[in-house]
Structures are given as C-alpha cells and as structure tokens.
Design a protein around this motif. Structure first.
Motif, PDB file in Angstrom:
ATOM      1  N   ILE A   1     -14.811  -4.686 -35.565  1.00 18.46           N
ATOM      2  CA  ILE A   1     -15.939  -5.391 -34.957  1.00 18.46           C
ATOM      3  C   ILE A   1     -17.134  -4.466 -34.812  1.00 18.46           C
ATOM      4  N   HIS A   2     -16.887  -3.276 -34.296  1.00 15.17           N
ATOM      5  CA  HIS A   2     -17.999  -2.348 -34.036  1.00 15.17           C
ATOM      6  C   HIS A   2     -18.583  -1.779 -35.326  1.00 15.17           C
ATOM      7  N   ALA A   3     -17.851  -1.931 -36.430  1.00 14.71           N
ATOM      8  CA  ALA A   3     -18.375  -1.466 -37.716  1.00 14.71           C
ATOM      9  C   ALA A   3     -19.287  -2.492 -38.378  1.00 14.71           C
ATOM     10  N   GLN A   4     -19.323  -3.724 -37.834  1.00 14.87           N
ATOM     11  CA  GLN A   4     -20.148  -4.767 -38.439  1.00 14.87           C
ATOM     12  C   GLN A   4     -21.594  -4.665 -37.960  1.00 14.87           C
ATOM     13  N   PRO A   5     -22.564  -4.835 -38.841  1.00 13.73           N
ATOM     14  CA  PRO A   5     -23.975  -4.801 -38.427  1.00 13.73           C
ATOM     15  C   PRO A   5     -24.356  -6.109 -37.730  1.00 13.73           C
ATOM     16  N   LEU A   6     -24.426  -6.073 -36.410  1.00 11.73           N
ATOM     17  CA  LEU A   6     -24.770  -7.264 -35.620  1.00 11.73           C
ATOM     18  C   LEU A   6     -25.919  -6.901 -34.672  1.00 11.73           C
ATOM     19  N   PRO A   7     -27.132  -6.812 -35.194  1.00 14.47           N
ATOM     20  CA  PRO A   7     -28.270  -6.385 -34.376  1.00 14.47           C
ATOM     21  C   PRO A   7     -28.611  -7.407 -33.295  1.00 14.47           C
ATOM     22  N   GLY A   8     -29.082  -6.909 -32.164  1.00 14.52           N
ATOM     23  CA  GLY A   8     -29.629  -7.779 -31.124  1.00 14.52           C
ATOM     24  C   GLY A   8     -28.607  -8.416 -30.212  1.00 14.52           C
ATOM     25  N   VAL A   9     -27.337  -8.074 -30.353  1.00 12.46           N
ATOM     26  CA  VAL A   9     -26.304  -8.650 -29.483  1.00 12.46           C
ATOM     27  C   VAL A   9     -25.315  -7.557 -29.090  1.00 12.46           C
ATOM     28  N   SER A  10     -24.523  -7.850 -28.056  1.00  9.43           N
ATOM     29  CA  SER A  10     -23.429  -6.960 -27.672  1.00  9.43           C
ATOM     30  C   SER A  10     -22.116  -7.716 -27.814  1.00  9.43           C
ATOM     31  N   VAL A  11     -21.066  -6.999 -28.193  1.00  9.06           N
ATOM     32  CA  VAL A  11     -19.773  -7.632 -28.463  1.00  9.06           C
ATOM     33  C   VAL A  11     -18.707  -6.977 -27.590  1.00  9.06           C
ATOM     34  N   THR A  12     -17.904  -7.801 -26.947  1.00 12.54           N
ATOM     35  CA  THR A  12     -16.778  -7.298 -26.168  1.00 12.54           C
ATOM     36  C   THR A  12     -15.508  -8.007 -26.609  1.00 12.54           C
ATOM     37  N   LEU A  13     -14.370  -7.324 -26.431  1.00  9.52           N
ATOM     38  CA  LEU A  13     -13.074  -7.870 -26.794  1.00  9.52           C
ATOM     39  C   LEU A  13     -12.163  -7.807 -25.575  1.00  9.52           C
ATOM     40  N   ASP A  14     -11.638  -8.959 -25.168  1.00  5.38           N
ATOM     41  CA  ASP A  14     -10.752  -9.047 -24.005  1.00  5.38           C
ATOM     42  C   ASP A  14      -9.317  -9.259 -24.497  1.00  5.38           C
ATOM     43  N   ARG A  15      -8.464  -8.252 -24.297  1.00  5.25           N
ATOM     44  CA  ARG A  15      -7.082  -8.304 -24.778  1.00  5.25           C
ATOM     45  C   ARG A  15      -6.233  -9.104 -23.785  1.00  5.25           C
ATOM     46  N   GLN A  16      -5.518 -10.125 -24.303  1.00  4.35           N
ATOM     47  CA  GLN A  16      -4.831 -11.042 -23.390  1.00  4.35           C
ATOM     48  C   GLN A  16      -3.336 -11.192 -23.654  1.00  4.35           C
ATOM     49  N   LEU A  17      -2.902 -11.285 -24.902  1.00  2.00           N
ATOM     50  CA  LEU A  17      -1.496 -11.537 -25.200  1.00  2.00           C
ATOM     51  C   LEU A  17      -0.912 -10.415 -26.049  1.00  2.00           C
ATOM     52  N   ARG A  18       0.316 -10.014 -25.711  1.00  2.00           N
ATOM     53  CA  ARG A  18       0.998  -8.969 -26.468  1.00  2.00           C
ATOM     54  C   ARG A  18       2.475  -9.311 -26.587  1.00  2.00           C
ATOM     55  N   GLY A  19       3.000  -9.200 -27.762  1.00  2.00           N
ATOM     56  CA  GLY A  19       4.434  -9.381 -27.972  1.00  2.00           C
ATOM     57  C   GLY A  19       4.833  -8.682 -29.251  1.00  2.00           C
ATOM     58  N   ASN A  20       5.817  -7.808 -29.179  1.00  5.01           N
ATOM     59  CA  ASN A  20       6.218  -7.055 -30.358  1.00  5.01           C
ATOM     60  C   ASN A  20       7.065  -7.897 -31.302  1.00  5.01           C
ATOM     61  N   PRO A  21       6.954  -7.679 -32.600  1.00  2.00           N
ATOM     62  CA  PRO A  21       7.837  -8.361 -33.552  1.00  2.00           C
ATOM     63  C   PRO A  21       9.251  -7.815 -33.462  1.00  2.00           C
ATOM     64  N   PHE A  22      10.187  -8.564 -33.984  1.00  2.00           N
ATOM     65  CA  PHE A  22      11.596  -8.181 -33.941  1.00  2.00           C
ATOM     66  C   PHE A  22      12.221  -8.360 -35.317  1.00  2.00           C
ATOM     67  N   ILE A  23      13.105  -7.441 -35.669  1.00  2.00           N
ATOM     68  CA  ILE A  23      13.872  -7.605 -36.898  1.00  2.00           C
ATOM     69  C   ILE A  23      15.186  -6.818 -36.771  1.00  2.00           C
ATOM     70  N   THR A  24      16.269  -7.436 -37.230  1.00  5.15           N
ATOM     71  CA  THR A  24      17.543  -6.757 -37.406  1.00  5.15           C
ATOM     72  C   THR A  24      17.881  -6.847 -38.887  1.00  5.15           C
ATOM     73  N   PRO A  25      17.979  -5.748 -39.609  1.00  5.29           N
ATOM     74  CA  PRO A  25      18.257  -5.812 -41.052  1.00  5.29           C
ATOM     75  C   PRO A  25      19.514  -6.617 -41.347  1.00  5.29           C
ATOM     76  N   ILE A  26      19.476  -7.395 -42.424  1.00  6.05           N
ATOM     77  CA  ILE A  26      20.601  -8.279 -42.723  1.00  6.05           C
ATOM     78  C   ILE A  26      21.839  -7.511 -43.160  1.00  6.05           C
ATOM     79  N   ASP A  27      21.684  -6.231 -43.518  1.00  2.00           N
ATOM     80  CA  ASP A  27      22.857  -5.433 -43.871  1.00  2.00           C
ATOM     81  C   ASP A  27      23.357  -4.583 -42.701  1.00  2.00           C
ATOM     82  N   GLU A  28      22.776  -4.764 -41.503  1.00  5.87           N
ATOM     83  CA  GLU A  28      23.302  -4.120 -40.305  1.00  5.87           C
ATOM     84  C   GLU A  28      24.753  -4.566 -40.116  1.00  5.87           C
ATOM     85  N   PRO A  29      25.692  -3.652 -39.841  1.00  6.35           N
ATOM     86  CA  PRO A  29      27.112  -4.032 -39.748  1.00  6.35           C
ATOM     87  C   PRO A  29      27.399  -5.201 -38.814  1.00  6.35           C
TER      88      PRO A  29
END
Length: 464
Positions: free
Chosen positions: A347-375
């Motif tokens: 976001i901050h790398a984009q040229p957006l003159p004349g405005v301010s940009v904020t990001l509000d972090r709200q949701l977090r959840g990690n992905p899950f995986i168990t390999p199918i060759d796990e014993p």
C-alpha cells in the motif's frame, strides 16, 4: 479383538443411541445468554458420560466463557497418547417453523437421527466415548492412552479455547490429535481432510480533505479518496488473477504430484459449478483447477467498498473518506501477521498523492496441514478402508477452523480430521440429522484406528 468390540457395540447399540438422544435434548446453545444454565447442564452430562465409560481424572474446567470438559485414561505404557477434541455446544435452532419435528426432541426416521447437534458435533463426539466403553468392557484396557478436550464454544469461534490450550499445554500433551467434526465425501465414501486455509482480515481507510467537498468547487483539483481507493484495489491483482503483493506467495507449500492426483478424485465439474452459480465463466489464478484455487491456493478478496453518499439519488461531492474490507485466505505455511505486513508495504509503495492510508488489522487465523503420508494419517486411511472397503479421498477445506491449527501448533502434534457426517445432513440448518449407519461405521473405524496406532508404536519401537 475387533470382532469382540463390534459385538459389544452392536449389543449395546440401542442403549447408546438412547444416550445420544438424551445428549441432544439439552439445548446447549453457546451463542444465547439465556442458555447459560443449559451449557452448564450439558458440560455436567458430558462429564458423567465420560465417567460411565470408564475414563478418569474428569474435570469441568472453567474458562472466561463456557467450561471445557477434560478426561483421560493413561494406562497403556509405551503406547501413544491420543487427544480427542470435540464440542458440546450447538447452533441456535431458528427458524423453528422449518423443523419437521422440534429440534431438541430427537427422533429417528429412515435410520437417521434428527435433532440439533446430531451431526455437529454431539453424535460424532459420542462415538469416541462409546469406543472407550467398548474396549474397557471387553478388553479391560485401551490400546492407546487417551485424553479428551471437549469445549463449549466451537459454535462461537472457540474464543476462549486458544488461551486454555496455552495454559494447559502440559495437561493436554499428546502424540496426535483427532477430531470428528467434518464430513465424508458421500455415502460409503470416507474422506480425510488434511488441510484448512487460514485467514487475515483487515480494513483499509483512505482519508482526503477534512470534510466532504462540493464537486463543482473542488472537483479536478483535490484528490478523491474513492478514486485513490479504486486505484489501490486494482493494484492487488494482475490480469491472470495472481496477487501482486511482493512476497505474498513466498511461504506457500506447493502441491505434490500425489496430492494433485488425489484432488482429481474430488474435483467438482467446473461447468456445473459455473452453471449453478449462473456466471458466464469462472475466474481465478491461472494454472490451477477450481478445487485447487479454492482449497490450496491463497487469495486476497475485496469483500466490501464504501464511501460517499449512499442514499437515493446523487449527491455531487468529493467524499473525504473511502474504506475497503479485505479477507485473505491463507495456506501453509503463510503467517497472517506477515501477510498483513506485506500488504501494508504494498500500500505504502503505491503513488497516492493527496490522501493518507491506514490499515486496521482485525482477523487472524493460521492455516493448517497434516501431510497425507504422516504415519497417523496413513493409519487413519487404513482404518477407514477396513471398515468401508474403500480408501478415503483426501480433501482440503477452503474455509478456516483456527482451533485445529492452535491445537497442532501448541501441542506440537499432527491433527487427524476423521469425519463421519454426510453432505446434506443440515448442520447449522433446520432438520439437522445424522445417518445412523455411520454411527456403526464410525465406532468401528475409530476402534480400528486405535489398534493401528498401537501397532504402529510397536513397529517403531522394534525398528529402533
């Protein structure tokens, strides 16, 4: 041994189903405050059921919300310890008028048990309790050590369980974790779900002038936050549907050839998907099938955009604010906080003159995986095959169940999702039900699974 277990379960089947019906009569709706007494009653019923089965060290453990029920049986030296996770809470039953019979007065029709919680998750949870009972009554012991962690808040996003797991990690420690809160692929078609996507959700706000401006007096000379927002949002994807945020794909674990072959057995007909959705064509990241795009690839979806006058007619202004909400579905081994760092840098790398940009972090959840060759996964697949005479298909979910990842990460143990529900059993909807043929299939599969885990441990010990 398995035949004596099956015989016991069949002999006591009617009694066990009656117990399940008693379980279902308790309206343990975690989302509704007036059902707090029912939640406590259901936790107590669960604890009593575990005690009757022969489990030990039973506790109703408090959290900041509804309690967790714990029990164990730890008398199999040299054998692995399995943690069984489940939940005793259920969804609200509304709309009540669409139920053919009252949701908390369970009935059996066409060998299906109807009632709220029958498939999600009381029916599937009680399978494990009855397998414990069957082993202890016929063999006097279990082939593995077991622990139960049964919560009362799964239907409200398990909001207090992560902290509980962190606090009681030593008590819950196990060699593997198993839960049955998922579905089979179809009747007689077992499935092992081995992956869930994670989630990163945030809101972007772009602010311009200190108030809305008259478009005739200021239009063309002052940056319009909605113009800036549309430019920013269009920068998130290229023409091939690929997310352009630098580093977004760096941690993605690509599908193996074995996984891609397994996916072919469960991939939907894309033409049917398109027809059912009434869209002219499907659109997504090039080079991947619909099923791969929706289960094993990460996404960045713009879920809403707002700004300016939203009422009837046109109000000719330059609004002073625009907002957009974003939901990223993540796959192993992406990290939500890291993804949001990358998005913010983009976001901050984009040229957006004349405005301010904020990001509000709200949701977090990690992905899950168990390999199918796990014993432990291979053992589960073999147990399914012996019961159903068919090797399970391997599936991933495009959705998220954050507590699965929490259990696996905090306890440092592989998680096996062994579902015995069926598509169309109306979980979360009126007329929820559980096919009782899978009561029998479920108890047999779990019994075989535990025996295989015990044998696996013996083989490992001999090889060492």
């Amino acid at each position: 041994m398995i035949e004596s277990i099956k015989s016991y379960l069949q002999t006591h089947r009617e009694k066990h189903i009656e117990e399940l019906m008693a379980f279902l009569r308790i309206p343990s709706i975690s989302a509704v405050a007036q059902h707090q007494p029912d939640m406590q009653k259901c936790a107590e019923w669960t604890a009593q059921s575990l005690q009757k089965a022969g489990l030990e060290n039973i506790e109703i453990m408090p959290t900041k919300g509804h309690p967790v029920v714990y029990a164990d049986w730890l008398h199999a030296p040299g054998k692995p310890t399995v943690l069984i996770y489940g939940h005793y809470d259920v969804q609200p039953a509304e709309p009540l008028e669409l139920w053919e019979t009252p949701p908390f007065e369970p009935v059996i029709r066409d060998n299906k048990l109807f009632g709220r919680g029958s498939t999600d998750d009381k029916g599937q949870l009680l399978l494990y309790v009855k397998v414990v009972e069957a082993f202890l009554q016929t063999q006097g012991s279990l082939p593995v050590n077991v622990k139960f962690c049964i919560e009362g808040e799964e239907e409200i996003a398990s909001k207090n369980l992560p902290a509980f797991v962190e606090e009681h990690a030593a008590k819950l420690q196990a060699d593997s974790i198993v839960l049955s809160d998922t579905q089979m692929h179809g009747p007689g078609k077992p499935a092992l779900m081995y992956g869930l996507r994670g989630l990163a959700g945030f809101e972007i706000t772009i602010d311009g002038a200190n108030s809305d401006l008259h478009s005739g007096l200021f239009g063309g000379a002052v940056q319009n936050p909605i113009h800036a927002m549309t430019k920013l949002l269009s920068s998130f994807h290229d023409e091939n549907g690929r997310v352009t945020v630098q580093g977004f794909y760096d941690r993605v674990i690509e599908l193996s050839d074995k996984e891609r072959e397994a996916f072919k057995k469960v991939e939907p007909d894309e033409n049917k998907v398109r027809t059912n959705l009434n869209v002219t064509e499907l659109y997504g990241e090039k080079g991947f099938s619909f099923y791969e795009q929706t289960t094993s690839r990460p996404t960045l979806e713009i879920t809403s955009v707002s700004g300016g006058f939203q009422g009837e007619g046109i109000k000719p202004i330059i609004p002073n604010r625009a907002t957009a909400k974003i939901a990223c579905r993540l796959v192993a081994a992406q990290v939500p906080e890291e993804i949001m760092d990358l998005v913010e840098a983009h976001i901050h790398a984009q040229p957006l003159p004349g405005v301010s940009v904020t990001l509000d972090r709200q949701l977090r959840g990690n992905p899950f995986i168990t390999p199918i060759d796990e014993p432990v996964m291979v053992a589960a697949a073999e147990a399914y095959e012996e019961t159903f005479n068919e090797w399970p298909v391997y599936t991933r979910s495009g959705g998220s169940i954050p507590i699965v990842e929490v259990l696996g990460r905090v306890l440092d143990a592989p998680v096996v999702l062994m579902g015995f529900g069926l598509p169309g059993e109306n979980l979360h909807a009126p007329n929820e039900h559980f096919h009782l043929m899978n009561w029998d299939n479920g108890t047999e599969t779990i019994s075989r699974y535990w025996l295989k885990l015990a044998a696996l441990a013996a083989t490992t010990t001999e090889s060492n």
